[in-house]
Design an enzyme around this catalytic site. Structure first.
Site, mmCIF file in Angstrom:
data_model
loop_
_atom_site.group_PDB
_atom_site.id
_atom_site.type_symbol
_atom_site.label_atom_id
_atom_site.label_comp_id
_atom_site.label_asym_id
_atom_site.label_seq_id
_atom_site.Cartn_x
_atom_site.Cartn_y
_atom_site.Cartn_z
ATOM 1 N N ASN A 1 1.637 33.596 -40.624
ATOM 2 C CA ASN A 1 2.958 34.229 -40.685
ATOM 3 C C ASN A 1 3.725 33.639 -39.310
ATOM 4 O OD1 ASN A 1 4.982 36.164 -40.781
ATOM 5 N ND2 ASN A 1 3.418 37.792 -41.459
ATOM 6 N N HIS B 1 -5.861 24.603 -18.254
ATOM 7 C CA HIS B 1 -5.630 23.927 -16.872
ATOM 8 C C HIS B 1 -6.584 24.452 -15.802
ATOM 9 C CE1 HIS B 1 -1.443 22.840 -18.535
ATOM 10 N NE2 HIS B 1 -1.545 24.109 -19.088
ATOM 11 N N GLY C 1 -1.592 40.232 -35.875
ATOM 12 C CA GLY C 1 -0.456 39.865 -35.215
ATOM 13 C C GLY C 1 -0.669 39.955 -33.588
ATOM 14 N N ALA D 1 -5.143 43.301 -34.099
ATOM 15 C CA ALA D 1 -3.857 43.135 -33.453
ATOM 16 C C ALA D 1 -3.915 43.125 -31.966
ATOM 17 C CB ALA D 1 -2.439 43.806 -34.025
#
Length: 177
Positions: free
Chosen positions: A77, A107, A134, A152
């Site tokens: 999406n 990092h 999502g 989600a």
């Protein structure tokens, strides 16, 4: 970079490859309404695509694109980001909700090393028949098994076994299927 060793993220060769990926992402967005061009644009962006049924909604961001490999019937999406500084393998029948974030890049924790501009990356593997809800984030080095649902908003920091639902920050198993 792909070997998991420290590298300079601002290396001119890497910067050029990221620029090329941005151009490919732009071409992908422009081809969305032409199924043949759209499918070719996806194949041009990614390392491998198992079939012509992959769909990537715009806008989207890839560091390189070519380090991402998708299986059959992949759907991504809009607003997703894949920092594919290391290999990303995505299985068959995988769905990404909007704003899914895949981060192979890391990092250094040590401030002095980080100030030198060094970073590293570890691969991510997502199995078959996985739904990533999502605004979920999958961090470097994670493997997600087959048949998994990532709820989600979850942040996946550790490997996930087959056939479970994970949720939360950090993601934890909330249900076995």
């Amino acid at each position: 970079m792909l070997a998991g060793e420290l590298y300079f993220g601002n290396d001119p060769n890497l910067a050029q490859l990221r620029k090329e990926a941005r151009h490919k992402v732009k071409a992908l967005g422009e081809a969305r309404d032409d199924p043949e061009r759209f499918s070719e644009s996806i194949k041009n962006l990614l390392g491998t695509v198992a079939d012509g049924r992959a769909i990537i909604e715009s806008p989207v961001y890839f560091d390189y694109g070519k380090n991402t490999h998708v299986g059959k019937c992949f759907y991504m999406n809009a607003m997703c980001t894949i920092l594919d500084c290391a290999r990303v393998d995505i299985g068959d029948d995988v769905l990404f909700g909007p704003n899914v974030q895949i981060y192979t890049a890391e990092h250094p924790v040590d401030p002095a090393t980080r100030l030198e501009g060094l970073e590293s990356a570890r691969p991510i593997k997502i199995g078959n028949n996985v739904w990533v809800g999502g605004s979920s984030t999958i961090l470097a080095g994670v493997t997600i098994g087959d048949g998994v649902t990532v709820a989600a908003g979850s942040v996946v920091t550790k490997d996930v076994p087959d056939n479970v639902v994970v949720a939360g920050v950090p993601a934890r198993i909330v249900k076995r299927l």
